[in-house]
Design a protein around this motif. Structure first.
Motif, PDB file in Angstrom:
ATOM      1  N   UNK A 137       5.892 -13.554  -6.521  1.00  0.00           N
ATOM      2  CA  UNK A 137       5.041 -12.205  -6.091  1.00  0.00           C
ATOM      3  C   UNK A 137       4.197 -11.961  -7.410  1.00  0.00           C
ATOM      4  N   UNK A 138       3.317 -11.055  -7.333  1.00  0.00           N
ATOM      5  CA  UNK A 138       2.420 -10.693  -8.444  1.00  0.00           C
ATOM      6  C   UNK A 138       3.098  -9.363  -9.428  1.00  0.00           C
ATOM      7  N   UNK A 139       3.825  -8.567  -8.814  1.00  0.00           N
ATOM      8  CA  UNK A 139       4.590  -7.547  -9.477  1.00  0.00           C
ATOM      9  C   UNK A 139       5.794  -7.078  -9.520  1.00  0.00           C
ATOM     10  N   UNK A 140       6.517  -6.332 -10.315  1.00  0.00           N
ATOM     11  CA  UNK A 140       7.866  -5.869 -10.301  1.00  0.00           C
ATOM     12  C   UNK A 140       8.059  -5.231 -11.411  1.00  0.00           C
ATOM     13  N   UNK A 188       5.956  -5.371  -3.720  1.00  0.00           N
ATOM     14  CA  UNK A 188       6.867  -6.114  -4.243  1.00  0.00           C
ATOM     15  C   UNK A 188       8.166  -5.672  -4.760  1.00  0.00           C
ATOM     16  N   UNK A 189       8.269  -4.273  -4.670  1.00  0.00           N
ATOM     17  CA  UNK A 189       9.428  -3.455  -5.089  1.00  0.00           C
ATOM     18  C   UNK A 189      10.420  -3.168  -3.824  1.00  0.00           C
ATOM     19  N   UNK A 190       9.851  -3.438  -2.559  1.00  0.00           N
ATOM     20  CA  UNK A 190      10.435  -2.916  -1.642  1.00  0.00           C
ATOM     21  C   UNK A 190      11.860  -3.607  -1.179  1.00  0.00           C
ATOM     22  N   UNK A 191      12.677  -2.815  -0.372  1.00  0.00           N
ATOM     23  CA  UNK A 191      14.016  -3.521  -0.327  1.00  0.00           C
ATOM     24  C   UNK A 191      14.169  -4.531   0.583  1.00  0.00           C
ATOM     25  N   UNK A 192      13.216  -4.726   1.734  1.00  0.00           N
ATOM     26  CA  UNK A 192      12.948  -6.018   2.271  1.00  0.00           C
ATOM     27  C   UNK A 192      13.032  -7.658   1.439  1.00  0.00           C
ATOM     28  N   UNK A 227       0.062  -1.358   0.931  1.00  0.00           N
ATOM     29  CA  UNK A 227       1.114  -0.516   0.404  1.00  0.00           C
ATOM     30  C   UNK A 227       0.130   0.686  -0.354  1.00  0.00           C
ATOM     31  N   UNK A 228       0.628   1.750   0.196  1.00  0.00           N
ATOM     32  CA  UNK A 228      -0.279   3.149  -0.273  1.00  0.00           C
ATOM     33  C   UNK A 228      -1.578   3.027   0.121  1.00  0.00           C
ATOM     34  N   UNK A 229      -2.499   3.325  -0.812  1.00  0.00           N
ATOM     35  CA  UNK A 229      -3.889   3.502  -0.752  1.00  0.00           C
ATOM     36  C   UNK A 229      -4.518   1.937  -0.985  1.00  0.00           C
ATOM     37  N   UNK A 230      -3.880   0.657  -1.076  1.00  0.00           N
ATOM     38  CA  UNK A 230      -4.473  -0.544  -1.268  1.00  0.00           C
ATOM     39  C   UNK A 230      -3.808  -1.615  -0.560  1.00  0.00           C
ATOM     40  N   UNK A 231      -4.799  -2.573  -0.296  1.00  0.00           N
ATOM     41  CA  UNK A 231      -4.410  -3.902   0.142  1.00  0.00           C
ATOM     42  C   UNK A 231      -4.507  -4.942  -0.679  1.00  0.00           C
ATOM     43  N   UNK A 232      -3.725  -5.751  -1.062  1.00  0.00           N
ATOM     44  CA  UNK A 232      -3.828  -7.030  -1.949  1.00  0.00           C
ATOM     45  C   UNK A 232      -3.506  -8.349  -1.125  1.00  0.00           C
ATOM     46  N   UNK A 233      -4.568  -9.142  -1.234  1.00  0.00           N
ATOM     47  CA  UNK A 233      -4.387 -10.711  -0.803  1.00  0.00           C
ATOM     48  C   UNK A 233      -3.799 -11.446  -1.712  1.00  0.00           C
ATOM     49  N   UNK A 276      15.161  -1.063  -9.833  1.00  0.00           N
ATOM     50  CA  UNK A 276      14.649  -2.361 -10.687  1.00  0.00           C
ATOM     51  C   UNK A 276      15.017  -3.582  -9.618  1.00  0.00           C
ATOM     52  N   UNK A 277      14.424  -4.227  -8.784  1.00  0.00           N
ATOM     53  CA  UNK A 277      14.750  -5.394  -8.267  1.00  0.00           C
ATOM     54  C   UNK A 277      14.606  -6.651  -9.094  1.00  0.00           C
ATOM     55  N   UNK A 278      15.540  -7.628  -9.125  1.00  0.00           N
ATOM     56  CA  UNK A 278      15.717  -8.685  -9.738  1.00  0.00           C
ATOM     57  C   UNK A 278      16.159  -9.884  -8.759  1.00  0.00           C
ATOM     58  N   UNK A 279      15.722 -11.131  -8.872  1.00  0.00           N
ATOM     59  CA  UNK A 279      16.138 -12.151  -8.274  1.00  0.00           C
ATOM     60  C   UNK A 279      16.425 -13.297  -9.330  1.00  0.00           C
ATOM     61  N   UNK A 280      17.509 -13.863  -8.971  1.00  0.00           N
ATOM     62  CA  UNK A 280      17.928 -14.981 -10.009  1.00  0.00           C
ATOM     63  C   UNK A 280      17.649 -16.478  -9.312  1.00  0.00           C
ATOM     64  N   UNK A 281      16.488 -17.169  -9.970  1.00  0.00           N
ATOM     65  CA  UNK A 281      15.995 -18.223  -9.406  1.00  0.00           C
ATOM     66  C   UNK A 281      16.482 -19.700 -10.399  1.00  0.00           C
ATOM     67  N   UNK A 282      17.504 -20.314  -9.920  1.00  0.00           N
ATOM     68  CA  UNK A 282      17.850 -21.392 -10.822  1.00  0.00           C
ATOM     69  C   UNK A 282      17.796 -22.852 -10.027  1.00  0.00           C
ATOM     70  N   UNK A 283      17.557 -23.806 -11.028  1.00  0.00           N
ATOM     71  CA  UNK A 283      17.860 -25.320 -10.339  1.00  0.00           C
ATOM     72  C   UNK A 283      17.824 -26.137 -11.632  1.00  0.00           C
ATOM     73  N   UNK A 284      18.254 -27.258 -11.445  1.00  0.00           N
ATOM     74  CA  UNK A 284      18.394 -28.203 -12.372  1.00  0.00           C
ATOM     75  C   UNK A 284      17.159 -28.818 -12.825  1.00  0.00           C
TER      76      UNK A 284
END
Length: 347
Positions: A87-90, A35-39, A235-241, A67-75
């Motif tokens: 997503x689940x992490x950050x 979840x932290x990746x640049x993509x 990612x690393x040693x883990x797969x997350x569904x 630290x990645x941040x996303x601004x989600x806004x709607x009326x």
């Protein structure tokens, strides 16, 4: 300490622009996740049109935290700054001073943007004055290196029986990028049945393009008809569904059990030691489904800040009962047309 020495060792908080350097840091940082990746900057910034803030703590020209941040806004749903939405992490990564500075930086940014809620979906505890909440957990299962041993010795007899049930009904699991549209068809119908707007199909095609070596799609098929589907990340040693669905009309055959087992077999074959079931609410039905496989709970320490006391991003259980029931009655083509427009605004 002389002023010049203090200045030389100070942390600078900056907007970062070097994607490869960012990802190298995430890969080496304790607590780093996909979840932290640049993509995701491209996926959510360009694909969804949300403002993104990829902040870095830099000391003497070197990254010490990100630290990645996303601004989600709607009326309709509100104004949120989230790490990471959908997503689940950050949350901040790096040294303890860098993570604390980046958490404080996020609060300042949230206040400057006038958001209703700042939410950091961390997987590690932070040394911060932000409020820590424990609304979610994940479940993690060690897989070992032998799928047959995992099936016969690692799974309870009831779970083995549930996995065999869809097999006896003629269903089979498949894994590969060719499953993306089949997954989406099942996912969209399942979300309509839950009364929740579905994420756009374009998101999942973007994932294949942006994360070709990390995203994994799977489906369960009955005579080539997709009846269950899943999407997750390596990612690393883990797969997350991360997303999983099945068609309600086949609940008795339990194709979702074969879906999860098919992905576990695939991860064992790839040498991935840990299977992460993704976030859920403690004590709920989804939590019980995940625990039956024999994994262990991992509490998720999330952090939040709000000037007006808001304590969560929108969810179907938070006062949307009438809207949920109405959505469940929509014809599928209507839900699939309206849903993606709404879902990209619900972090």
């Amino acid at each position: 300490m002389p002023d010049s020495a203090a200045h030389a060792t100070a942390l600078d908080l900056v907007d970062w622009t070097d994607g490869p350097a960012w990802d190298d840091f995430v890969a080496s940082a304790e607590g780093g996740t996909f979840c932290h990746l640049w993509g995701w900057r491209e996926v959510f910034g360009e694909g969804f049109g949300h403002p993104v803030h990829y902040r870095a703590a830099v000391r003497n020209g070197r990254i010490e935290g990100v630290h990645p941040l996303v601004h989600v806004r709607s009326r309709l749903f509100g104004n949120y700054l989230v790490s990471m939405p959908f997503l689940n992490y950050g949350g901040p990564l790096g040294s303890e001073p860098a993570r604390t500075a980046l958490a404080d930086d996020a609060r300042r940014l949230a206040a400057a943007r006038g958001v209703d809620l700042l939410e950091l979906r961390s997987r590690r505890t932070l040394d911060t004055d932000l409020e820590e909440v424990h609304r979610k957990v994940t479940v993690v299962l060690p897989l070992g290196d032998d799928a047959d041993h995992l099936f016969t010795k690692g799974l309870k007899s009831k779970v083995r029986s549930q996995v065999r049930r869809p097999m006896k009904a003629g269903m089979e699991a498949r894994v590969g990028p060719e499953c993306v549209d089949d997954f989406y068809g099942v996912f969209a119908e399942h979300m309509r049945d839950l009364g929740t707007p579905v994420l756009p199909r374009s998101l999942f095609h973007d994932l294949v393009r942006v994360f070709p070596d990390r995203v994994v799609f799977a489906g369960v098929y009955l005579d080539d008809r997709p009846v269950a589907g899943g999407c997750g990340f390596l990612f690393g040693d883990e797969f997350e569904i991360t997303w999983a669905s099945s068609l309600r009309e086949f609940n008795r055959e339990a194709p979702n059990m074969l879906l999860y087992w098919g992905l576990m077999e695939e991860m064992v074959a790839r040498g991935v030691p840990l299977f992460n079931f993704g976030r859920c609410t403690p004590g709920g039905g989804t939590h019980r489904f995940k625990l039956q496989w024999g994994g262990d709970d991992e509490p998720l320490p999330w952090y939040q800040w709000s000037e007006d006391g808001r304590n969560a991003t929108p969810n179907p259980d938070g006062g949307f009962g009438l809207a949920v029931r109405a959505w469940q009655k929509l014809p599928l083509p209507v839900a699939n047309t309206l849903g993606p427009w709404l879902a990209r605004r619900i972090p």
